[in-house]
Design an enzyme around this catalytic site. Structure first.
Site, PDB file in Angstrom:
ATOM      1  N   CYS A  58      37.632  74.222  64.325  1.00  0.00           N
ATOM      2  CA  CYS A  58      36.892  73.320  63.453  1.00  0.00           C
ATOM      3  C   CYS A  58      35.736  72.614  64.150  1.00  0.00           C
ATOM      4  O   CYS A  58      34.886  72.011  63.489  1.00  0.00           O
ATOM      5  CB  CYS A  58      37.837  72.281  62.855  1.00  0.00           C
ATOM      6  SG  CYS A  58      39.216  73.011  61.947  1.00  0.00           S
ATOM      7  N   HIS A  75      33.267  67.246  59.726  1.00  0.00           N
ATOM      8  CA  HIS A  75      34.090  68.406  59.394  1.00  0.00           C
ATOM      9  C   HIS A  75      34.986  68.032  58.225  1.00  0.00           C
ATOM     10  O   HIS A  75      35.628  66.968  58.214  1.00  0.00           O
ATOM     11  CB  HIS A  75      34.931  68.803  60.608  1.00  0.00           C
ATOM     12  CG  HIS A  75      36.088  69.677  60.280  1.00  0.00           C
ATOM     13  ND1 HIS A  75      35.957  70.858  59.579  1.00  0.00           N
ATOM     14  CD2 HIS A  75      37.421  69.539  60.540  1.00  0.00           C
ATOM     15  CE1 HIS A  75      37.143  71.405  59.429  1.00  0.00           C
ATOM     16  NE2 HIS A  75      38.052  70.631  60.003  1.00  0.00           N
ATOM     17  N   ASN A 117      39.577  72.730  53.679  1.00  0.00           N
ATOM     18  CA  ASN A 117      39.196  72.814  55.089  1.00  0.00           C
ATOM     19  C   ASN A 117      38.797  74.253  55.410  1.00  0.00           C
ATOM     20  O   ASN A 117      39.648  75.134  55.487  1.00  0.00           O
ATOM     21  CB  ASN A 117      40.374  72.366  55.958  1.00  0.00           C
ATOM     22  CG  ASN A 117      40.067  72.380  57.441  1.00  0.00           C
ATOM     23  OD1 ASN A 117      39.135  73.018  57.893  1.00  0.00           O
ATOM     24  ND2 ASN A 117      40.886  71.678  58.212  1.00  0.00           N
TER      25      ASN A 117
END
Length: 400
Positions: free
Chosen positions: A176, A326, A356
């Protein structure tokens, strides 16, 4: 004959800042430190000795110290939409349970003949079109992913399919945090490597590694790709205003996708350590995550890294036009923005629509914000990635 000013090393510490070719001469800019003082001075003008080669035979001089600017973006998502209600048919959950705890309502999942490479190519083409840069003028393709279509990397396949015939291509694996690390890496290739146009792609398909019976993780992840085009610019136009990057392998136990499968059995009595049986085929386990620890890590470390990057840039939160984190969890995004005293209307979030998407989340959200008119030329955006590794980092960038 080369000419240069020389100062005893006892009196100065010099680090080369720029090399600029001027009609066969090399101007060298250095930073000189004296006790209690510091100033910059152009101290040499060295004339290249010997007969110069023809322009076609000369290797372009690599200019150190150039800036870079973001001039194009693109994104792509799979066709299949999976809603919270769809997941409630697989595990004991509900739309309300998921949305309240995460802010997520939908996510996109690869299906049919879709691949991560195809998403990366589509997003990159859009970025090139916006930037008005031809594929053959791209010099580097950075594929930021932890779930490539090929274990050896997907960047060369993206380069091939785009037609970037003059580009080096390789993958960056940092989950990520991957896109932020890729973004900073690209600016270093421009600044010190003489590259002119670089594609930075964030793309992940973590749905491949989700345990669809674990409601703690299957509700979180989606697949997507996003890309930006960085182009060399004069130093005063540099769009990377500051950055801050970190890693801590001690946190790997909180978020990982480990290899599973037994290794070869060794014959202890053998002099050369030959295996008695071949090792079994390995594969990867599903995503293992300690949600509480990851949340604590994020709300503690992300504000710190953004503050460090802002300090390097000489900015405060009031100078930022947008905060783009993020897209992991809406509670993390809200907690970080509150600690930085950034109003909700200056926070970019598309988490509800995509979940996500790992390395894709920042460029995906940025592209949507640019194309919707939110992010405009000259706007300053604070970005931060955080996740597996553990890795985390931030970059303060100016769009356009």
């Amino acid at each position: 004959m080369a000419r240069a000013c020389v100062l005893p090393s006892a009196y100065c510490l010099a680090s080369t800042r720029d090399f600029v070719s001027l009609n066969g001469n090399i101007a060298v800019c250095v930073s000189i430190k004296f006790p209690g003082r510091r100033f910059s001075v152009k101290c040499t003008m060295a004339e290249v000795a010997g007969e110069s080669a023809s322009p076609s035979a000369q290797t372009p001089r690599r200019v150190v110290g150039r800036g870079s600017k973001l001039i194009g973006s693109g994104s792509a998502v799979p066709k299949l939409l999976v809603s919270n209600d769809d997941l409630s048919k697989l595990v004991e959950t509900s739309d309300e349970w998921i949305s309240v705890r995460t802010g997520i309502r939908n996510r996109r999942i690869l299906s049919g003949d879709e691949t991560l490479t195809s998403l990366a190519v589509e997003s990159s083409r859009k970025a090139l079109e916006m930037a008005k840069v031809k594929p053959e003028d791209v010099h580097l393709v950075l594929m930021c992913t932890s779930s490539p279509d090929d274990l050896f990397g997907s960047a060369p396949q993206v380069q091939r399919d785009l037609g970037c015939t003059n580009a080096l291509a390789f993958d960056i694996t940092a989950a990520c945090s991957g896109f932020v690390l890729g973004l900073v890496t690209a600016t270093r290739f421009i600044k010190g490597g003489g590259f002119d146009n670089i594609l930075v792609i964030g793309a992940d398909a973590l749905s491949r590694y989700v345990d669809w019976t674990d409601r703690g993780t299957c509700i979180l992840f989606g697949d997507a790709a996003g890309a930006v085009l960085l182009q060399a610019a004069d130093g005063h136009e540099d769009g990377l205003l500051g950055f801050d990057l970190h890693s801590d392998g001690h946190g790997q136990k909180h978020l990982s996708v480990a290899v599973k499968g037994s290794g070869a059995v060794k014959d202890a009595s053998s002099s050369n350590g030959a295996a008695l049986v071949p090792p079994s085929n390995s594969s990867y386990s599903c995503i293992q995550m300690n949600g509480k620890e990851v949340f604590r890590f994020a709300v503690r470390c992300v504000p710190q890294t953004i503050e460090a990057a802002m300090e390097e840039a000489g900015l405060t939160a009031s100078h930022l036009d947008w905060l783009l984190l993020h897209q992991a969890n809406q509670r993390i995004i809200s907690a970080v923005s509150e600690r930085l005293h950034i109003e909700p209307d200056r926070v970019i979030s598309n988490l509800a629509d995509y979940g996500n998407t790992s390395a894709a989340s920042i460029p995906l959200a940025l592209d949507e914000a640019v194309r919707s008119g939110k992010v405009q030329s000259g706007h300053i955006v604070a970005t931060a990635g955080f996740g597996a590794g553990l890795t985390w980092g931030s970059a303060i960038v100016r769009w356009g």
